[in-house]
Design a protein around this motif. Structure first.
Motif, mmCIF file in Angstrom:
data_model
loop_
_atom_site.group_PDB
_atom_site.id
_atom_site.type_symbol
_atom_site.label_atom_id
_atom_site.label_comp_id
_atom_site.label_asym_id
_atom_site.label_seq_id
_atom_site.Cartn_x
_atom_site.Cartn_y
_atom_site.Cartn_z
ATOM 1 N N LEU A 54 19.624 -0.168 25.510
ATOM 2 C CA LEU A 54 18.840 0.954 24.990
ATOM 3 C C LEU A 54 17.485 0.433 24.547
ATOM 4 O O LEU A 54 17.340 -0.098 23.444
ATOM 5 N N SER A 55 16.508 0.565 25.422
ATOM 6 C CA SER A 55 15.151 0.166 25.049
ATOM 7 C C SER A 55 14.538 1.176 24.084
ATOM 8 O O SER A 55 13.793 0.814 23.179
ATOM 9 N N LYS A 56 14.885 2.444 24.289
ATOM 10 C CA LYS A 56 14.363 3.536 23.453
ATOM 11 C C LYS A 56 15.170 3.590 22.157
ATOM 12 O O LYS A 56 15.915 4.523 21.876
ATOM 13 N N GLY A 57 15.016 2.536 21.354
ATOM 14 C CA GLY A 57 15.903 2.336 20.214
ATOM 15 C C GLY A 57 15.808 3.378 19.129
ATOM 16 O O GLY A 57 16.764 3.586 18.378
ATOM 17 N N HIS A 58 14.666 4.060 19.012
ATOM 18 C CA HIS A 58 14.537 5.079 17.973
ATOM 19 C C HIS A 58 15.350 6.333 18.301
ATOM 20 O O HIS A 58 15.455 7.226 17.460
ATOM 21 N N ALA A 59 15.948 6.381 19.498
ATOM 22 C CA ALA A 59 16.842 7.485 19.864
ATOM 23 C C ALA A 59 18.296 7.138 19.567
ATOM 24 O O ALA A 59 19.213 7.699 20.159
ATOM 25 N N VAL A 60 18.508 6.245 18.633
ATOM 26 C CA VAL A 60 19.824 5.637 18.440
ATOM 27 C C VAL A 60 20.873 6.604 17.910
ATOM 28 O O VAL A 60 22.071 6.380 18.096
ATOM 29 N N ALA A 61 20.483 7.672 17.265
ATOM 30 C CA ALA A 61 21.478 8.587 16.691
ATOM 31 C C ALA A 61 22.409 9.132 17.774
ATOM 32 O O ALA A 61 23.628 9.180 17.597
ATOM 33 N N SER A 104 17.025 -3.584 19.184
ATOM 34 C CA SER A 104 15.732 -3.045 19.622
ATOM 35 C C SER A 104 14.833 -2.842 18.411
ATOM 36 O O SER A 104 15.272 -2.815 17.270
ATOM 37 N N GLY A 105 13.564 -2.704 18.703
ATOM 38 C CA GLY A 105 12.578 -2.483 17.655
ATOM 39 C C GLY A 105 11.351 -1.884 18.286
ATOM 40 O O GLY A 105 11.331 -0.709 18.617
ATOM 41 N N SER A 106 10.332 -2.697 18.517
ATOM 42 C CA SER A 106 9.128 -2.199 19.173
ATOM 43 C C SER A 106 9.446 -1.744 20.587
ATOM 44 O O SER A 106 10.207 -2.394 21.305
ATOM 45 N N LEU A 107 8.840 -0.635 20.992
ATOM 46 C CA LEU A 107 9.048 -0.129 22.335
ATOM 47 C C LEU A 107 8.433 -1.065 23.373
ATOM 48 O O LEU A 107 7.494 -1.799 23.096
ATOM 49 N N GLY A 112 12.110 -5.627 30.233
ATOM 50 C CA GLY A 112 11.999 -7.072 30.430
ATOM 51 C C GLY A 112 13.298 -7.786 30.116
ATOM 52 O O GLY A 112 13.708 -8.709 30.835
ATOM 53 N N LEU A 113 13.982 -7.359 29.044
ATOM 54 C CA LEU A 113 15.287 -7.932 28.728
ATOM 55 C C LEU A 113 16.307 -7.598 29.808
ATOM 56 O O LEU A 113 17.173 -8.418 30.137
ATOM 57 N N GLY A 114 16.204 -6.401 30.384
ATOM 58 C CA GLY A 114 17.100 -6.030 31.468
ATOM 59 C C GLY A 114 16.884 -6.883 32.703
ATOM 60 O O GLY A 114 17.841 -7.277 33.375
ATOM 61 N N VAL A 131 23.180 -3.686 35.543
ATOM 62 C CA VAL A 131 22.427 -3.599 34.303
ATOM 63 C C VAL A 131 21.664 -2.280 34.308
ATOM 64 O O VAL A 131 20.913 -1.989 35.245
ATOM 65 N N TYR A 132 21.879 -1.475 33.276
ATOM 66 C CA TYR A 132 21.207 -0.193 33.133
ATOM 67 C C TYR A 132 20.330 -0.244 31.884
ATOM 68 O O TYR A 132 20.796 -0.640 30.810
ATOM 69 N N VAL A 133 19.077 0.169 32.013
ATOM 70 C CA VAL A 133 18.144 0.163 30.897
ATOM 71 C C VAL A 133 17.594 1.572 30.714
ATOM 72 O O VAL A 133 17.044 2.158 31.659
ATOM 73 N N LEU A 134 17.748 2.118 29.512
ATOM 74 C CA LEU A 134 17.228 3.450 29.215
ATOM 75 C C LEU A 134 15.935 3.327 28.416
ATOM 76 O O LEU A 134 15.913 2.701 27.349
ATOM 77 N N LEU A 135 14.877 3.914 28.942
ATOM 78 C CA LEU A 135 13.586 3.896 28.253
ATOM 79 C C LEU A 135 12.933 5.264 28.332
ATOM 80 O O LEU A 135 13.322 6.109 29.142
ATOM 81 N N GLY A 136 11.954 5.491 27.476
ATOM 82 C CA GLY A 136 11.217 6.742 27.484
ATOM 83 C C GLY A 136 9.950 6.628 28.306
ATOM 84 O O GLY A 136 9.440 5.524 28.540
#
Length: 223
Positions: A54-61, A104-107, A112-114, A131-136
């Protein structure tokens, strides 16, 4: 919103107001964990598991609600999310939350980690895991993503899938849409309705197994 997730997200919310950063990701997360990812609470350490970042970490809820619905974390953890003694922070922590692959932290860092994760699996001869990476879409404004996109395409990282949740929040955008940023670097791509579960499933399983793949999940800009 998927039925099993709605009451759990309400427990996370507990009077707080969530923005479109959370609600835009729910359907993608559910389809991934319900129909795509080869991982269970019993296989979170299995080398042959799929990896979700989860790259879009602020969507963690929404992520926490889906993890609880699938049995990775106890449901009662949701009641104190973000509290001083909670393991569920406002960004996920891989050392504290079962099933979480990265903190995660900064967007802009997740893709890159993926790429590094996909390379590592390939170097170990582990060819089955994906490997699946979710980003905004706004993350694509970050230059680090351009480097990751270009490198993955040049090296043919066929075990890598990126999912871009596009709710029109990017400042700069990209000529031809978000998918064009990937296809120009050799990726395969699908752009679909980010609320349509069957379309998401088809797109997320549409890799050609020769190149990295991106799914652009478009949702209403108000969501």
């Amino acid at each position: 919103m998927p039925g099993p997730v709605a009451p759990l997200l309400d427990r996370v919310r507990a009077g707080r107001v969530f923005g479109r950063n959370v609600f835009s990701t729910i359907d993608v997360l559910w389809v991934l964990y319900d129909r795509i990812l080869r991982i269970t609470p019993e296989t979170v350490e299995d080398p042959d598991r799929d990896r979700f970042l989860l790259s879009k970490g602020h969507a963690v809820a929404g992520y926490y609600a889906v993890l609880a619905a699938r049995g990775f974390i106890p449901v009662d953890w949701l009641d104190d999310q973000g509290g001083p003694a909670s393991r569920l922070g406002d960004h996920p922590d891989r050392l504290l939350v079962p099933g979480v692959e990265i903190g995660s932290g900064s967007l802009g860092h997740g893709l890159g980690l993926g790429v590094g994760t996909a390379l590592g699996l390939r170097a170990q001869g582990l060819l089955a895991p994906r490997v699946y990476v979710l980003l905004g879409d706004a993350e694509l404004d970050e230059g680090s993503n351009h480097e990751a996109i270009a490198y993955a395409g040049a090296t043919g990282l066929a075990n890598l899938t990126a999912i871009v949740v596009d709710n029109s929040s990017a400042t700069h955008g990209w000529p031809g849409g978000a998918a064009a940023r990937f296809t120009v670097n050799g990726w395969t791509a699908a752009t679909i309705d980010g609320r349509d579960h069957d379309a998401l499933h088809t797109a997320l399983t549409g890799q050609d197994n020769h190149r990295p793949h991106v799914v652009v999940a478009v949702v209403d800009s108000g969501e």
